[in-house]
Enzyme design. Sequence first.
Site, PDB file in Angstrom:
ATOM      1  CG  HIS A  42      -0.307   0.268   2.524  1.00 49.21           C
ATOM      2  ND1 HIS A  42       0.148  -0.745   3.353  1.00 49.21           N
ATOM      3  CD2 HIS A  42      -0.023   1.430   3.168  1.00 49.21           C
ATOM      4  CE1 HIS A  42       0.654  -0.223   4.449  1.00 49.21           C
ATOM      5  NE2 HIS A  42       0.574   1.099   4.364  1.00 49.21           N
ATOM      6  CG  ASP A  64       0.130  -4.162   2.788  1.00 51.46           C
ATOM      7  OD1 ASP A  64       0.487  -3.641   1.717  1.00 51.46           O
ATOM      8  OD2 ASP A  64      -0.182  -3.503   3.791  1.00 51.46           O
ATOM      9  CB  SER A  87       3.295   1.279   6.422  1.00 49.91           C
ATOM     10  OG  SER A  87       2.068   1.576   7.017  1.00 49.91           O
TER      11      SER A  87
END
Length: 734
Positions: A490, A544, A650
Amino acid sequence: MNSMKTEENKSFSAMEDDQRTRPEVSKDTVMKQTHADTPVDHCLSGIRKCSSTFKLKSEVNKHETALEMQNPNLNNKECCFTFTLNGNSRKLDRSVFTAYGKPSESIYSALSANDYFSERIKNQFNKNIIVYEEKTIDGHINLGMPLKCLPSDSHFKITFGQRKSSKEDGHILRQCENPNMECILFHVVAIGRTRKKIVKINELHEKGSKLCIYALKGETIEGALCKDGRFRSDIGEFEWKLKEGHKKIYGKQSMVDEVSGKVLEMDISKKKALQQKDIHKKIKQNESATDEINHQSLIQSKKKVHKPKKDGETKDVEHSREQILPPQDLSHYIKDKTRQTIPRIRNYYFCSLPRKYRQINSQVRRRPHLGRRYAINLDVQKEAINLLKNYQTLNEAIMHQYPNFKEEAQWVRKYFREEQKRMNLSPAKQFNIYKKDFGKMTANSVSVATCEQLTYYSKSVGFMQWDNNGNTGNATCFVFNGGYIFTCRHVVHLMVGKNTHPSLWPDIISKCAKVTFTYTEFCPTPDNWFSIEPWLKVSNENLDYAILKLKENGNAFPPGLWRQISPQPSTGLIYLIGHPEGQIKKIDGCTVIPLNERLKKYPNDCQDGLVDLYDTTSNVYCMFTQRSFLSEVWNTHTLSYDTCFSDGSSGSPVFNASGKLVALHTFGLFYQRGFNVHALIEFGYSMDSILCDIKKTNESLYKSLNDEKLETYDEEKGKQESSLQDHQIEPMEC
C-alpha cells in the site's frame, strides 16, 4: 565488690551458681517505682504489696532511696507468681505452678520460661490465652504487663479460648515500651452501658468481668485502651467516656494518672463519632495528641524529679534520676494510629455508597468458613496498609488550583460504572485490570544485550520519502540482502497514485522516491540518500508486501536481515523499528495479542469509541462493528499487537524478544479523541508467509534474496570505504 545471690526459691538454688556482683555506688541511681500505701520497712524484694487501689506512685521515701543507692541491682531481683492451667474446661486441673522473671519482664515472658506452660501452649494453636488474677487484682490481666506491677502473692487462673479470626497477632498483649517508667493500673468493666460489646474475646464478655489495664504514666485513656489489644478494633471510631459510678466522668483525652486504681464503666455513644467530614480533623487531632503525650509525659517526669522531698534528698540523686529517664518510644503510638486509621478509611468508603448498595452488600456478606475468614482478613489488612501508604490529604491551596476536582472525580466514577456494566466487570476485577495496565505489573525491562542487538539491526531500517508531483509522503523499509529492500504494497500505491497502470510503477518510484538509513538525529545530507532502481518484480496485495532495489551511489549497502528470520511468536514482547509520522528512527516495545484474544480485543475497542461518542470531537471510526476485521482476527499469517507507531511506520521490521525478524508491520488504524490519538487495530504479516509466497511466485528471486555472495560483496565494499576514509585522514605536520 560484694557479691549477692538471689534466694527466691530453694529449687532454683542449684541453677543459680553464678553470683551477682554489686557495682559501686554512682550517680546513675535507678529510679524505683512503688505501690500505694507501701510500708517503709517493707523488705525490698522485686515484689511489692499492693493496696486495693493498685495505684503506683513515683515518690520514694528517704529510707528506700538510701537502700537503692547501696544496692542499685535491686530491680534485677527475680519476681514470682503462681498459676493454675486449665486447657480443657471439662477437666479441671488444680496443679499449682510457679513462674519467675525479672521485674522488667512481661507476664507472658515469665510464663514462656516455665517448662510446663511452654509444653502445654504448643497444643493450643490459634487460641487466646485468658489470664485472671483471683487473689489481689481480681480482674483479667494483660499478658504484656511487667512483673513489677504485680502485687505479691499473685495467683493466676489461665484458660484458653478459641479465636474467631487470626488477624490478631497471636496472644493479645501490650509490650511495655519503657520498663523504667512508672505504671498505672485501673479497671474497666468488660460490658459497656449503651453498647454492651466492647471487647474482642467472647470469654471476657461476661457479667461482672473486669479488665485490668496497665498504662505508662502520662498516657491518655484512649491511648491506653487502644494499645491494650483486648478491646474492639473500632473503639477509636466512637464517642465514649468512662464513668466512675454516677458522679465522675472521664473523657478520651483524660490522663491515666486520674483513674489510677479505679473501676470504670464504658459508655459508648450509639452514633459513630467519625463521619465523612470529620475524618481528616480526627486524624490531625490524633497526631497532635501523640506529640502532646510524649512531650507532656517527659515534662511531668522531669518535674517529679526536681520536686524536693520533705525528708530531703541529695542533688546527686535528683541529677541521676533526671539522667536515667529516657525519651519515650513513639513506635507504639504510630502503630496505634495506623490501627485506628484503617477502620476509619474502610468506614468512609462504606458510608459513601448509596443505601441500597449497602443493604445488598450486607445481605451478600455472610460469615465464611474459618480458613476463608483468615484469608479474607489477611487480604483486608494488606489492602488497608497499601491504602494508608498511598493516603494523602489535599490541602486547601491545592484544591483552589483545581476547582473542578469534585466534578472530575464524579465523571471518573461514572465512567467506571458504565465500563463495569458494559464489560460485565466486578469492581475488583476492573481495579486489577487498571492496576496491570498502569501499575507496572508487567515488566517491560529489556536486557542490554537485546538493546545492543536491536541497535545494530536498526542500521538496516531506512526512511523512505517521495514527492510525485506534489503527492508527498514517507514510510519505512528495511534491507533484506544486498540492495533489496522490503516495504508495504500500500506504500507503493501511495507513491504512484490512484488509477496508475502497474507497468508505470517502477519508473515513477525510481524518479520520485529515495531512501536513507542515517536519519537517527538530524536530517541526513544528500550523500547519505539512496535512489531506487526502476525495478518492481514481486509484490502481493493480500500479504501487503513489495520488494524494491536500491541504486548504488558509491556507498555500501547496510547489513541485511535475511539471516535473522524466525517464526512469529504467539505471546510475549516484540519490538518495532521505524519512522512513525516521519520522525527520527525509533524502537517501540509492545505485547503480542494472542489469536484467541483478538476477537475480544477489537470489538471492545469499537465499543469504546461508540459509547464515548458524546465525549469525542472527530475521527471516531463509528463504521466498525463487531463483525469488522474478522478475516484479520482468524488469519494465522498475521501478527497482532499494541503499538504506538502510527502513520509512516508501514514497512517497519518486527522483532521478537530474542531480536529475530518475525513480521513486516503493515496495517494500523487510529482514531482521535480530543487531542490524543488512539490505536484501534495493528497488524503485521509474518516473514515466513511472505518468503513462502516469494518462493512460489519467483523462485529465482527467492534464491537471490538468500545468496551469501551479495552479503559478502557488501561487506568487502564497506571495508574498502572505511580504509579509504582512513587514508584520507593525514597527520598534521609540526
